[in-house]
Write a protein that holds these residues in place. Structure first.
Motif, PDB file in Angstrom:
ATOM      1  N   ALA A   1      35.433  34.819  39.691  1.00 28.51           N
ATOM      2  CA  ALA A   1      36.128  35.766  38.825  1.00 28.51           C
ATOM      3  C   ALA A   1      36.437  35.169  37.457  1.00 28.51           C
ATOM      4  O   ALA A   1      36.518  35.888  36.456  1.00 28.51           O
TER       5      ALA A   1
ATOM      6  N   ASN B   1      40.611  44.294  40.706  1.00 36.84           N
ATOM      7  CA  ASN B   1      40.001  45.181  41.699  1.00 36.84           C
ATOM      8  C   ASN B   1      39.239  44.350  42.723  1.00 36.84           C
ATOM      9  O   ASN B   1      38.024  44.400  42.829  1.00 36.84           O
ATOM     10  N   TYR B   2      39.966  43.535  43.477  1.00 37.60           N
ATOM     11  CA  TYR B   2      39.333  42.667  44.449  1.00 37.60           C
ATOM     12  C   TYR B   2      39.672  43.140  45.859  1.00 37.60           C
ATOM     13  O   TYR B   2      40.709  43.744  46.109  1.00 37.60           O
TER      14      TYR B   2
ATOM     15  N   THR C   1      36.962  37.976  31.930  1.00 43.79           N
ATOM     16  CA  THR C   1      37.580  39.237  32.318  1.00 43.79           C
ATOM     17  C   THR C   1      38.757  38.964  33.252  1.00 43.79           C
ATOM     18  O   THR C   1      38.928  37.849  33.758  1.00 43.79           O
ATOM     19  N   THR C   2      39.555  39.981  33.476  1.00 46.37           N
ATOM     20  CA  THR C   2      40.673  39.908  34.417  1.00 46.37           C
ATOM     21  C   THR C   2      40.356  40.807  35.599  1.00 46.37           C
ATOM     22  O   THR C   2      40.199  42.021  35.443  1.00 46.37           O
ATOM     23  N   ASN C   3      40.235  40.214  36.752  1.00 47.78           N
ATOM     24  CA  ASN C   3      39.836  40.958  37.951  1.00 47.78           C
ATOM     25  C   ASN C   3      41.074  41.400  38.723  1.00 47.78           C
ATOM     26  O   ASN C   3      41.800  40.582  39.288  1.00 47.78           O
TER      27      ASN C   3
ATOM     28  N   SER D   1      46.493  40.001  38.835  1.00 49.22           N
ATOM     29  CA  SER D   1      45.132  39.523  38.630  1.00 49.22           C
ATOM     30  C   SER D   1      44.754  38.617  39.788  1.00 49.22           C
ATOM     31  O   SER D   1      45.619  38.148  40.547  1.00 49.22           O
TER      32      SER D   1
ATOM     33  N   ASP E   1      41.222  35.671  33.979  1.00 45.42           N
ATOM     34  CA  ASP E   1      41.389  34.777  35.136  1.00 45.42           C
ATOM     35  C   ASP E   1      40.994  33.343  34.818  1.00 45.42           C
ATOM     36  O   ASP E   1      41.415  32.413  35.509  1.00 45.42           O
TER      37      ASP E   1
END
Length: 553
Positions: free
Chosen positions: A315, A299-300, A295-297, A50, A491
């Protein structure tokens, strides 16, 4: 104890849809869709970290890469925020004690003391450069004080509705917006029940550049820890002055920032607290949820140096929704219904009870207020031992607030989620206690030895060569399983962990000062080296270090 959104509630289908609509994490596989029990499709965990985990890894200090950095002193940020327009309420005359309970004068006296003990200026001194430095009631890394304190009034007989900024340099409240904003605050906080009955709220924000000027991307840790210190002071100062802050960590960030006239990038909201006045029986409120998941990011994009801090803050934000659910609609489970288990319970390890007599804070907590105002970070230790009774008293006040209820202290102060925090102690000099590393088991109220040796030299090294680590009698570490925390809160967990660690650290600070001991928090250390010394898994995130001992000379 504080309350959290549970990992395993059964959410009604409508509630699931609302939760998804605002981007909150749904931690349960089961939900009801229009009255029918079904299954929510949960994607398989991705191998990529994450953003919170990525940030933590990228901002670790490492001896091979850490180097001195020349600070741009010409652009050192001011620790004070100024407004050009507004009506100022001078709080200084209201610091003097009065005997007229229930009056306007008495209200202003309590509010003045509350803000002063929370974040007021307590000492002024000159640096070697000749610049003045002002120390506050809370500690701050590098004396940068990134937090700002605001007060929102719903409209009371003594405090007109609107937005107020606390200005510590003059100990005043600046009324910079005089329209009613309470409904907007309630909406932004998912109609938190504590805001239904209270008339005031505290909003704590962070001005990120104040810390990043010195600590770069790692500054996000410092901002959250410093805010945690502030929350610790606010909790105790509220008790002294017949208030009770109800922590709200789950809110729509952009909505709160907008009503506070913040841009959300240079300065962003970190915590909202409904401030109950305990002299009004209707404001003696039950406990309520404190935090929500983001949310849990995973895709950064690739982040360069200087981009990590703003990326994580964004995030970890909870997005806005035109029709958000209320906390009553979201599934909530009391944390005292979730049994907490102490870790590291080896069958043959040395176990030492930490049950202790509570620290005496004096009649009407007068010595607590004095301790808050005289607290200072220790600069050097003598290297002499503490007693086991002193260590027990420190742990008792920090982790067992229910033991101080006879002194009218809050037995269940609000945290984000203490079940995620673990505590370890490296003991180098405590009479009656073997040297070594111990796990503190808060439920059992005991120390459990997990390593056997004196770690003074290792502590000196991992604390970036600071003598505080070498000469302290005890070095206490707060850690957390970051992956587990992110699974539960997304996050945003990174905020919650450091806020709680700072809050605990401030209770340690005050307990040590009351006992005549030295204490200093350390936010700079070789992260991975800490895990090696403690003998804990490498993925256990080190959040904060507090050194304890006898001050030198």
């Amino acid at each position: 104890m504080s309350q959290q959104i549970a990992r395993n509630p059964i959410l009604a289908g409508t509630h699931c849809q609302l939760t998804r609509a605002i981007g909150l994490a749904i931690p349960e596989k089961e939900c009801q869709d229009q009255g029918k029990t079904g299954t929510v499709e949960i994607p398989m965990p991705e191998s990529r970290d994450s953003l919170a985990q990525h940030y933590h890894q990228r901002t670790k200090y490492d001896p091979e890469t850490l180097s001195d950095r020349n600070l741009d002193w010409d652009n050192q940020p001011s620790p004070f925020k100024e407004y050009k327009l507004g009506v100022s309420f001078d709080l200084r005359p209201h610091l003097k004690p009065i005997d007229t309970a229930g009056t306007e004068r008495e209200f202003w006296h309590r509010l003045s003391r509350l803000l002063f003990c929370t974040y007021g200026l307590t000492v002024s001194m000159l640096t070697l450069r000749g610049d003045p430095v002002y120390l506050r009631a809370t500690p701050s890394a590098g004396g940068l004080y990134p937090a700002e304190v605001y007060l929102i009034s719903r409209g009371t007989p003594f405090l007109p509705a609107g937005l107020y900024h606390y200005q510590p340099q003059s100990h005043a409240l600046l009324h910079f917006w005089d329209s009613e904003v309470w409904t907007a605050l309630q909406n932004a906080c998912f109609w938190h029940p504590a805001l239904e009955a209270t008339q005031m709220a505290i909003v704590v924000t962070g001005i990120f550049y104040r810390s990043s000027w010195r600590y770069q991307d790692r500054a996000y840790r410092r901002v959250m820890l410093d805010t945690g210190h502030l929350l610790g002071n606010l909790e105790l100062a509220s008790t002294i002055n017949d208030f009770r802050p109800h922590l709200i960590g789950g809110f729509m960030d952009d909505a709160v920032n907008r009503l506070m006239y913040l841009d959300g990038k240079e300065e962003g909201t970190i915590a909202v607290l409904a401030l109950a006045d305990l002299q009004d029986i209707q404001q003696n409120l039950p406990l309520a949820p404190t935090v929500l998941a983001s949310t849990t990011n995973r895709n950064y994009s690739k982040l360069e140096e200087g981009e990590l801090l703003p990326a994580l803050h964004q995030a970890s934000s909870i997005p806005e929704s035109d029709n958000p659910p209320t906390l009553k609609q979201l599934a909530v489970k009391r944390d005292d219904e979730i049994p907490r288990r102490d870790k590291y319970n080896f069958p043959f390890c040395l176990k030492v009870s930490t049950v202790s007599f509570p620290i005496d804070w004096g009649k009407q907590l007068v010595d607590l207020e004095t301790t808050i105002l005289k607290r200072r970070s220790t600069r050097a230790y003598s290297g002499t031992n503490l007693t086991l009774d002193e260590l027990k008293a420190l742990l008792d006040f920090t982790y067992q607030p229910q033991n101080s209820i006879d002194q009218h202290l809050d037995a269940s102060p609000d945290y984000c989620d203490l079940s995620l925090i673990e505590t370890f102690l490296a003991v180098s000099g405590v009479d009656g206690l073997e040297e070594g590393c111990y796990y503190y088991a808060p439920k059992a109220q005991e120390l459990r030895q997990i390593r056997f040796k004196n770690f003074r030299q290792e502590l000196h090294y991992l604390c970036l060569g600071q003598n505080l680590g070498r000469d302290a009698a005890v070095v206490l570490f707060h850690t957390a399983d970051l992956e587990k925390a992110v699974m539960q809160y997304g996050d945003r967990a990174y905020r919650y962990l450091h806020l709680d660690a700072g809050h605990l650290g401030q209770r340690l600070n005050l307990a040590a000062i009351r006992l005549g001991l030295g204490v200093s928090g350390i936010g700079g250390y070789f992260d991975d080296r800490v895990n090696e010394v403690l003998g804990i898994p490498a993925d256990e995130a080190v959040l904060y270090i507090t050194t304890l001992g006898r001050a030198k000379g």
